[in-house]
Scaffold this motif. Structure first.
Motif, PDB file in Angstrom:
ATOM      1  N   ILE A  45       0.644  -1.265  -0.162  1.00 32.17           N
ATOM      2  CA  ILE A  45       0.137  -0.375  -0.161  1.00 32.17           C
ATOM      3  C   ILE A  45       0.948   1.268  -0.427  1.00 32.17           C
ATOM      4  CG2 ILE A  45      -1.458   1.163   1.304  1.00 32.17           C
ATOM      5  CD1 ILE A  45      -2.632  -0.850  -0.195  1.00 32.17           C
ATOM      6  N   GLY A  46       1.916   1.356   0.592  1.00 39.36           N
ATOM      7  CA  GLY A  46       3.010   2.385   0.805  1.00 39.36           C
ATOM      8  C   GLY A  46       3.537   2.868  -0.222  1.00 39.36           C
ATOM      9  N   PHE A  47       3.734   2.061  -0.740  1.00 35.99           N
ATOM     10  CA  PHE A  47       4.770   2.074  -3.056  1.00 35.99           C
ATOM     11  C   PHE A  47       3.923   2.509  -3.526  1.00 35.99           C
ATOM     12  CE2 PHE A  47       8.400  -0.344  -0.510  1.00 35.99           C
ATOM     13  CZ  PHE A  47       8.733  -0.031  -0.443  1.00 35.99           C
ATOM     14  N   ALA A  48       2.018   1.529  -3.548  1.00 35.79           N
ATOM     15  CA  ALA A  48       1.538   2.306  -4.215  1.00 35.79           C
ATOM     16  C   ALA A  48       1.008   3.580  -3.906  1.00 35.79           C
ATOM     17  CB  ALA A  48       0.152   1.363  -4.316  1.00 35.79           C
ATOM     18  N   LEU A  49       0.962   4.202  -3.252  1.00 32.52           N
ATOM     19  CA  LEU A  49       0.711   5.221  -2.238  1.00 32.52           C
ATOM     20  C   LEU A  49       2.053   6.832  -3.483  1.00 32.52           C
ATOM     21  CD1 LEU A  49      -0.939   7.664  -1.465  1.00 32.52           C
ATOM     22  CD2 LEU A  49       0.458   7.369   0.930  1.00 32.52           C
ATOM     23  N   LEU A  50       2.836   5.829  -3.094  1.00 32.35           N
ATOM     24  CA  LEU A  50       4.264   6.712  -3.462  1.00 32.35           C
ATOM     25  C   LEU A  50       4.218   6.532  -4.980  1.00 32.35           C
ATOM     26  CD1 LEU A  50       6.300   8.093  -3.487  1.00 32.35           C
ATOM     27  CD2 LEU A  50       8.030   5.366  -3.454  1.00 32.35           C
ATOM     28  N   TYR A  51       3.192   5.745  -5.668  1.00 32.04           N
ATOM     29  CA  TYR A  51       3.075   6.351  -7.009  1.00 32.04           C
ATOM     30  C   TYR A  51       2.779   7.568  -7.463  1.00 32.04           C
ATOM     31  CZ  TYR A  51       2.125   4.789 -11.709  1.00 32.04           C
ATOM     32  OH  TYR A  51       1.938   4.457 -13.055  1.00 32.04           O
ATOM     33  N   TYR A  52       0.903   6.699  -6.657  1.00 30.34           N
ATOM     34  CA  TYR A  52       0.475   7.721  -7.346  1.00 30.34           C
ATOM     35  C   TYR A  52       0.500   9.609  -6.975  1.00 30.34           C
ATOM     36  CZ  TYR A  52      -2.781   4.865  -9.096  1.00 30.34           C
ATOM     37  OH  TYR A  52      -3.267   3.676  -9.790  1.00 30.34           O
ATOM     38  N   LEU A  53       1.114   9.434  -6.052  1.00 27.54           N
ATOM     39  CA  LEU A  53       1.678  10.899  -4.868  1.00 27.54           C
ATOM     40  C   LEU A  53       2.668  11.746  -6.302  1.00 27.54           C
ATOM     41  CD1 LEU A  53       1.892  10.013  -1.047  1.00 27.54           C
ATOM     42  CD2 LEU A  53       0.261  11.999  -2.791  1.00 27.54           C
TER      43      LEU A  53
ATOM     44  N   ARG B  85       3.092  10.510  -9.067  1.00 28.06           N
ATOM     45  CA  ARG B  85       2.324  11.135 -10.482  1.00 28.06           C
ATOM     46  C   ARG B  85       1.530  11.976 -10.135  1.00 28.06           C
ATOM     47  NH1 ARG B  85       4.927   8.939 -14.520  1.00 28.06           N
ATOM     48  NH2 ARG B  85       2.273  10.142 -15.659  1.00 28.06           N
ATOM     49  N   PHE B  86       1.326  12.378  -9.097  1.00 29.58           N
ATOM     50  CA  PHE B  86       0.158  13.260  -9.113  1.00 29.58           C
ATOM     51  C   PHE B  86       1.358  14.979  -8.847  1.00 29.58           C
ATOM     52  CE2 PHE B  86      -1.575  16.286  -5.874  1.00 29.58           C
ATOM     53  CZ  PHE B  86      -2.939  17.067  -6.455  1.00 29.58           C
TER      54      PHE B  86
ATOM     55  N   MET C  68      -1.387  21.606 -16.467  1.00 24.23           N
ATOM     56  CA  MET C  68      -1.812  21.177 -14.876  1.00 24.23           C
ATOM     57  C   MET C  68      -2.454  19.727 -14.742  1.00 24.23           C
ATOM     58  SD  MET C  68      -0.937  23.823 -12.791  1.00 24.23           S
ATOM     59  CE  MET C  68      -1.914  23.051 -11.143  1.00 24.23           C
ATOM     60  N   LYS C  69      -3.145  18.915 -16.032  1.00 26.45           N
ATOM     61  CA  LYS C  69      -3.330  18.296 -16.018  1.00 26.45           C
ATOM     62  C   LYS C  69      -2.171  16.958 -15.595  1.00 26.45           C
ATOM     63  CE  LYS C  69      -6.111  14.914 -19.166  1.00 26.45           C
ATOM     64  NZ  LYS C  69      -7.267  14.922 -20.008  1.00 26.45           N
ATOM     65  N   THR C  70      -2.538  16.117 -14.761  1.00 25.74           N
ATOM     66  CA  THR C  70      -1.740  15.416 -14.469  1.00 25.74           C
ATOM     67  C   THR C  70      -2.375  14.167 -15.087  1.00 25.74           C
ATOM     68  OG1 THR C  70      -1.521  15.999 -12.429  1.00 25.74           O
ATOM     69  CG2 THR C  70      -0.728  14.203 -12.004  1.00 25.74           C
TER      70      THR C  70
ATOM     71  N   LYS D   4      -2.725   7.623 -13.921  1.00 26.32           N
ATOM     72  CA  LYS D   4      -1.631   6.451 -14.541  1.00 26.32           C
ATOM     73  C   LYS D   4      -0.460   6.045 -14.908  1.00 26.32           C
ATOM     74  CE  LYS D   4      -6.845   5.336 -15.260  1.00 26.32           C
ATOM     75  NZ  LYS D   4      -7.966   5.039 -16.778  1.00 26.32           N
ATOM     76  N   GLY D   5       0.104   7.277 -15.472  1.00 22.98           N
ATOM     77  CA  GLY D   5       1.605   6.831 -15.840  1.00 22.98           C
ATOM     78  C   GLY D   5       1.380   6.703 -17.198  1.00 22.98           C
TER      79      GLY D   5
END
Length: 305
Positions: A156-164, A166-167, A299-301, A304-305
């Motif tokens: 969960i931590g690394f999944a959150l890291l990925y999305y943060l 990207r954001f 600004m659009k992020t 999903k990469g």
């Protein structure tokens, strides 16, 4: 008398969350052509502050579960620490302004300082969520296998890291504009790039000869008309000029000008290293400053990469 010490499970939870939070900060440290943070001292400072941020996030959940509400008030230290990181970066870069080839500019320095502050928040949040996930798996779902809980928290931590990541990932000049080589011409002490007037400061024969033989230029063409809002900003143009000077060095002279008709921006200099590809790449990878007015398209992020 009840013991107030940590249990083995709480100790494993805190340790795991600190490690994952610190790893999150390490993974977001990037040393690219801009060479910032510098290696090794800059790296070391950022890793240590990331470790402290992760530690603050890791202990919050165990403290709440043990009903030690007073201990949670130390989270206010986190905000102060992160603000101090931002202040430290601003002061450090401002002190170096006089030593660079050209100024970064206040807008660029502010953007860099905000980035380093935000990345410490990232380490804090990742550690907090990792600790929370491990605690939920242990207590709410009653999982006895501690390693499964730690693995779940890490996932969960690394999944959150990925999305943060990207954001918070910013755009660059290359995302909104084309960057091409410009033709340098000197006419009667005046400098032109692609027939666009630049300067009349080349008043000596040596200056004219230097720019005619060694001068280089790039021209930035906005992909859409509204992207001119970003490129016309003086702080943005100063940042692009700084990155070009940092990448190539400056033997003498550097200029940036904009065309009021079609919005193209020109950067020209006499570099130490003559490499037009590196020149173009440095300008394309210059980040768009948050202080410039951005459209929704900029600004659009892409989460999903």
């Amino acid at each position: 008398m009840e013991s107030t010490g940590l249990t083995a499970n709480e100790l494993y939870t805190i340790t795991s969350a600190i490690i994952i939070g610190t790893l999150a900060r390490i993974l977001t440290i990037k040393e690219d052509f801009r060479q910032y943070p510098s290696y090794p001292n800059g790296y070391f400072i950022q890793i240590i502050t990331g470790f402290v941020a992760a530690a603050l996030g890791a202990v919050a959940i165990p403290a709440l579960l043990s009903k030690n509400f007073v201990a949670v008030t130390f989270l206010t230290l986190a905000l102060q620490q992160f603000r101090d990181v931002r202040k430290m970066e601003k002061e450090s870069l401002s002190d170096l302004e006089e030593t660079e080839f050209t100024y970064r500019g206040k807008a660029y320095i502010d953007g860099i300082a905000k980035t380093f502050e935000a990345r410490n928040y990232l380490a804090f949040i990742v550690a907090l969520v990792t600790s929370l996930t491990i605690s939920i798996l242990q207590n709410a779902l009653n999982l006895d296998n501690l390693w499964i809980c730690i693995a779940g928290g890490a996932l969960i931590g690394f999944a959150l890291l990925y999305y943060l990541q990207r954001f918070t990932k910013g755009k660059t000049i290359g995302d909104i504009a084309e960057v091409k080589e410009g033709k340098v011409v000197v006419k009667h002490s005046s400098l032109y790039v692609d027939d666009m007037y630049v300067s009349n400061l080349l008043g000596t024969d040596n200056a004219e000869k230097l720019f005619s033989e060694e001068g280089m230029a790039v021209v930035i063409y906005p992909k859409e008309n509204h992207f001119r809002i970003n490129l016309d900003n003086f702080g943005q143009r100063q940042a692009a000029l700084f990155e070009a000077c940092r990448a190539l060095g400056v033997k003498r002279y550097q200029f940036t000008r904009k065309d009021y008709e079609d919005g193209k921006v020109m950067i020209t200099l006499v570099p130490i290293k003559r490499d037009i590809d590196a020149f173009i790449e440095a300008v394309k990878k210059c980040p768009l400053l948050e202080s410039t007015k951005k459209s929704h398209a900029v600004m659009k992020t892409n989460l999903k990469g």
